[in-house]
Design a protein around this motif. Structure first.
Motif, PDB file in Angstrom:
ATOM      1  N   ARG A  32       2.864  -3.134 -21.500  1.00 64.80           N
ATOM      2  CA  ARG A  32       3.441  -4.139 -22.416  1.00 64.80           C
ATOM      3  C   ARG A  32       4.716  -4.741 -21.824  1.00 64.80           C
ATOM      4  NH1 ARG A  32       1.644  -0.441 -26.377  1.00 64.80           N
ATOM      5  NH2 ARG A  32       3.665   0.634 -26.329  1.00 64.80           N
ATOM      6  N   LYS A  33       5.512  -3.913 -21.166  1.00 66.04           N
ATOM      7  CA  LYS A  33       6.771  -4.399 -20.585  1.00 66.04           C
ATOM      8  C   LYS A  33       6.516  -5.452 -19.513  1.00 66.04           C
ATOM      9  CE  LYS A  33      10.836  -2.844 -18.023  1.00 66.04           C
ATOM     10  NZ  LYS A  33      11.555  -1.675 -17.468  1.00 66.04           N
ATOM     11  N   HIS A  34       5.530  -5.193 -18.675  1.00 63.59           N
ATOM     12  CA  HIS A  34       5.235  -6.110 -17.566  1.00 63.59           C
ATOM     13  C   HIS A  34       4.167  -7.141 -17.918  1.00 63.59           C
ATOM     14  CE1 HIS A  34       7.725  -3.946 -14.656  1.00 63.59           C
ATOM     15  NE2 HIS A  34       7.248  -2.818 -15.161  1.00 63.59           N
ATOM     16  N   ARG A  35       3.690  -7.087 -19.168  1.00 65.23           N
ATOM     17  CA  ARG A  35       2.716  -8.056 -19.662  1.00 65.23           C
ATOM     18  C   ARG A  35       1.451  -8.069 -18.805  1.00 65.23           C
ATOM     19  NH1 ARG A  35       6.517 -13.248 -21.438  1.00 65.23           N
ATOM     20  NH2 ARG A  35       7.863 -12.060 -22.863  1.00 65.23           N
ATOM     21  N   VAL A  36       0.954  -6.884 -18.534  1.00 70.09           N
ATOM     22  CA  VAL A  36      -0.290  -6.733 -17.795  1.00 70.09           C
ATOM     23  C   VAL A  36      -1.135  -5.690 -18.504  1.00 70.09           C
ATOM     24  CG1 VAL A  36       0.753  -7.360 -15.585  1.00 70.09           C
ATOM     25  CG2 VAL A  36       0.713  -4.959 -16.280  1.00 70.09           C
ATOM     26  N   THR A  37      -2.331  -5.522 -18.021  1.00 71.22           N
ATOM     27  CA  THR A  37      -3.188  -4.473 -18.552  1.00 71.22           C
ATOM     28  C   THR A  37      -2.895  -3.175 -17.817  1.00 71.22           C
ATOM     29  OG1 THR A  37      -4.935  -4.987 -16.979  1.00 71.22           O
ATOM     30  CG2 THR A  37      -4.989  -6.160 -19.096  1.00 71.22           C
ATOM     31  N   PRO A  38      -3.186  -2.018 -18.440  1.00 69.81           N
ATOM     32  CA  PRO A  38      -2.921  -0.743 -17.762  1.00 69.81           C
ATOM     33  C   PRO A  38      -3.626  -0.637 -16.421  1.00 69.81           C
ATOM     34  CG  PRO A  38      -3.320  -0.357 -20.095  1.00 69.81           C
ATOM     35  CD  PRO A  38      -3.632  -1.801 -19.848  1.00 69.81           C
ATOM     36  N   GLU A  39      -4.789  -1.263 -16.291  1.00 69.75           N
ATOM     37  CA  GLU A  39      -5.532  -1.156 -15.050  1.00 69.75           C
ATOM     38  C   GLU A  39      -4.817  -1.807 -13.865  1.00 69.75           C
ATOM     39  OE1 GLU A  39      -6.689  -2.108 -17.874  1.00 69.75           O
ATOM     40  OE2 GLU A  39      -8.255  -0.680 -18.443  1.00 69.75           O
ATOM     41  N   THR A  40      -3.929  -2.781 -14.120  1.00 66.40           N
ATOM     42  CA  THR A  40      -3.251  -3.500 -13.027  1.00 66.40           C
ATOM     43  C   THR A  40      -1.842  -2.994 -12.770  1.00 66.40           C
ATOM     44  OG1 THR A  40      -2.501  -5.202 -14.585  1.00 66.40           O
ATOM     45  CG2 THR A  40      -4.595  -5.605 -13.446  1.00 66.40           C
ATOM     46  N   LEU A  41      -1.459  -1.911 -13.419  1.00 67.75           N
ATOM     47  CA  LEU A  41      -0.108  -1.379 -13.221  1.00 67.75           C
ATOM     48  C   LEU A  41       0.117  -0.942 -11.771  1.00 67.75           C
ATOM     49  CD1 LEU A  41       0.581   0.655 -16.473  1.00 67.75           C
ATOM     50  CD2 LEU A  41       1.847  -1.331 -15.630  1.00 67.75           C
ATOM     51  N   ALA A  42      -0.923  -0.420 -11.141  1.00 66.34           N
ATOM     52  CA  ALA A  42      -0.753   0.021  -9.751  1.00 66.34           C
ATOM     53  C   ALA A  42      -0.390  -1.147  -8.846  1.00 66.34           C
ATOM     54  CB  ALA A  42      -2.050   0.688  -9.267  1.00 66.34           C
ATOM     55  N   ALA A  43      -1.017  -2.303  -9.068  1.00 69.34           N
ATOM     56  CA  ALA A  43      -0.696  -3.488  -8.262  1.00 69.34           C
ATOM     57  C   ALA A  43       0.734  -3.949  -8.521  1.00 69.34           C
ATOM     58  CB  ALA A  43      -1.681  -4.606  -8.567  1.00 69.34           C
ATOM     59  N   VAL A  44       1.170  -3.878  -9.788  1.00 69.85           N
ATOM     60  CA  VAL A  44       2.550  -4.245 -10.124  1.00 69.85           C
ATOM     61  C   VAL A  44       3.519  -3.314  -9.417  1.00 69.85           C
ATOM     62  CG1 VAL A  44       4.217  -4.450 -11.996  1.00 69.85           C
ATOM     63  CG2 VAL A  44       1.883  -5.269 -12.315  1.00 69.85           C
ATOM     64  N   ARG A  45       3.188  -2.020  -9.446  1.00 70.23           N
ATOM     65  CA  ARG A  45       4.039  -1.041  -8.759  1.00 70.23           C
ATOM     66  C   ARG A  45       4.183  -1.377  -7.278  1.00 70.23           C
ATOM     67  NH1 ARG A  45       0.847   4.022  -7.866  1.00 70.23           N
ATOM     68  NH2 ARG A  45      -0.019   2.523  -6.373  1.00 70.23           N
ATOM     69  N   ASP A  46       3.061  -1.689  -6.623  1.00 74.67           N
ATOM     70  CA  ASP A  46       3.104  -2.001  -5.191  1.00 74.67           C
ATOM     71  C   ASP A  46       3.949  -3.241  -4.918  1.00 74.67           C
ATOM     72  OD1 ASP A  46       1.460   0.157  -4.844  1.00 74.67           O
ATOM     73  OD2 ASP A  46      -0.392  -1.036  -4.693  1.00 74.67           O
ATOM     74  N   ALA A  47       3.799  -4.258  -5.773  1.00 74.02           N
ATOM     75  CA  ALA A  47       4.576  -5.490  -5.587  1.00 74.02           C
ATOM     76  C   ALA A  47       6.067  -5.232  -5.762  1.00 74.02           C
ATOM     77  CB  ALA A  47       4.100  -6.553  -6.573  1.00 74.02           C
ATOM     78  N   LEU A  48       6.434  -4.428  -6.753  1.00 77.89           N
ATOM     79  CA  LEU A  48       7.847  -4.109  -6.974  1.00 77.89           C
ATOM     80  C   LEU A  48       8.408  -3.266  -5.831  1.00 77.89           C
ATOM     81  CD1 LEU A  48       7.831  -3.344 -10.806  1.00 77.89           C
ATOM     82  CD2 LEU A  48       8.729  -5.365  -9.660  1.00 77.89           C
ATOM     83  N   THR A  49       7.575  -2.406  -5.270  1.00 83.42           N
ATOM     84  CA  THR A  49       8.025  -1.602  -4.133  1.00 83.42           C
ATOM     85  C   THR A  49       8.365  -2.491  -2.938  1.00 83.42           C
ATOM     86  OG1 THR A  49       6.662   0.273  -4.855  1.00 83.42           O
ATOM     87  CG2 THR A  49       7.380   0.256  -2.551  1.00 83.42           C
TER      88      THR A  49
END
Length: 321
Positions: free
Chosen positions: A75-92
């Motif tokens: 909810r914080k990143h406005r994505v689905t739980p399935e795409t959290l890993a991709a968000v993590r990689d981008a933030l890294t």
């Protein structure tokens, strides 16, 4: 009806013993409609609480906190739980980029300083060459405009340092600003050519500059209009000679009403207007030797072509051809 309330998405090795596996198998038999969810979890053993009586289920596994955390992050990143890993990689990747920003800024500042030093050295060389060329071009052009009917006139080239912009960005044109100055008559102070020269003066000064710099530029075609404005006789012939000299190495087009100028051309085109079907049409015709004599005689003598005008036209051409 049995409802699956939550799915553990992380493997729990500590629970993967024989008893839990046995309980898992029994749970799967009781709740076959949970198959899509279990399959989504990779078929891994997990801990599920099934409550088929009150319609409410509470997960008593540590995985429940992780699931809630995953949903909060989604909810914080406005994505689905399935795409959290991709968000993590981008933030890294972004974090690693920011960690090296200071060092890169230092490197860029050093490169900018080096480029500025190279530019300054090249600008100084260009400035020295401009000063030397300006002196020679000013003297040669001043002598030529006197021959072209502007006796007492003076041509100068002012070289002034550029105003340094607020961003200190080097100018690709160098460190100076160049301005052409002209005094059309004796006793007048030189002023910017772009402000004071009339059409005819501008054409003659341009002709003088081009003749003085002949062979030093790469301009393939030049057009002169009103270059014969306010002149005649011997001066007109000199203008024609300068144009012809320029035309030996460049393509030169000149609009003229003076026979002394027209006679110096390597080729002669006559431009005429005629009314046709209620409209005025212009025509351009290249003239042969005989036609050229007739046209020069007309320019010399007017509407009626006299023997004297034709003889004068022949003399003008004989001196050139």
């Amino acid at each position: 009806m049995v409802m699956v309330i939550a799915v553990a998405v992380q493997r729990l090795p500590a629970l993967a013993d024989a008893s839990i596996s046995h309980a898992w198998a029994g749970l799967y038999e009781i709740t076959p409609d949970a198959n899509p969810i279990i399959g989504g979890a990779g078929g891994l053993p997990g801990f599920y609480l099934i409550n088929g009586f009150s319609g409410h289920g509470v997960m008593h596994s540590p995985a429940s906190g992780r699931i809630a955390r995953l949903h909060d992050l989604a909810r914080k990143h406005r994505v689905t739980p399935e795409t959290l890993a991709a968000v993590r990689d981008a933030l890294t990747i972004e974090l690693e980029t920011l960690r090296g920003a200071g060092e890169r800024a230092h490197i860029l500042a050093s490169e900018i300083a080096g480029a500025a030093a190279v530019w300054r050295k090249a600008a100084d060389v260009l400035g020295a060459a401009r000063t030397q060329a300006a002196t020679a071009l000013s003297q040669a052009t001043t002598a030529l405009i006197a021959e072209l009917g502007m006796g007492g006139g003076r041509f100068e080239i002012a070289i002034e340092p550029n105003d340094i912009p607020s961003n200190n960005r080097p100018d690709p044109q160098g460190g100076e600003r160049v301005e052409f100055l002209v005094a059309a008559n004796a006793g007048q102070p030189p002023r910017p050519l772009r402000k004071v020269a009339s059409g005819g003066e501008l054409s003659r000064i341009s002709l003088a500059i081009e003749v003085a710099a002949l062979g030093l530029d790469a301009v393939p075609t030049m057009v002169f209009d009103e270059v014969d404005s306010g002149i005649g006789g011997a001066i007109a012939e000199i203008v024609g000679q300068k144009l012809r000299a320029l035309g030996a190495k460049r393509q030169v087009l000149c609009v003229t009403h003076l026979p002394q100028v027209a006679a110096q051309g390597h080729a002669h085109y006559r431009v005429s207007k005629a009314e046709s079907a209620g409209m005025t049409q212009s025509a351009v015709e290249v003239l042969g030797v005989r036609q050229r004599e007739e046209e020069l005689a007309r320019m010399l003598g007017g509407v009626e072509l006299t023997r004297e005008a034709r003889a004068a036209a022949k003399r003008l051409l004989a001196d050139v051809i």
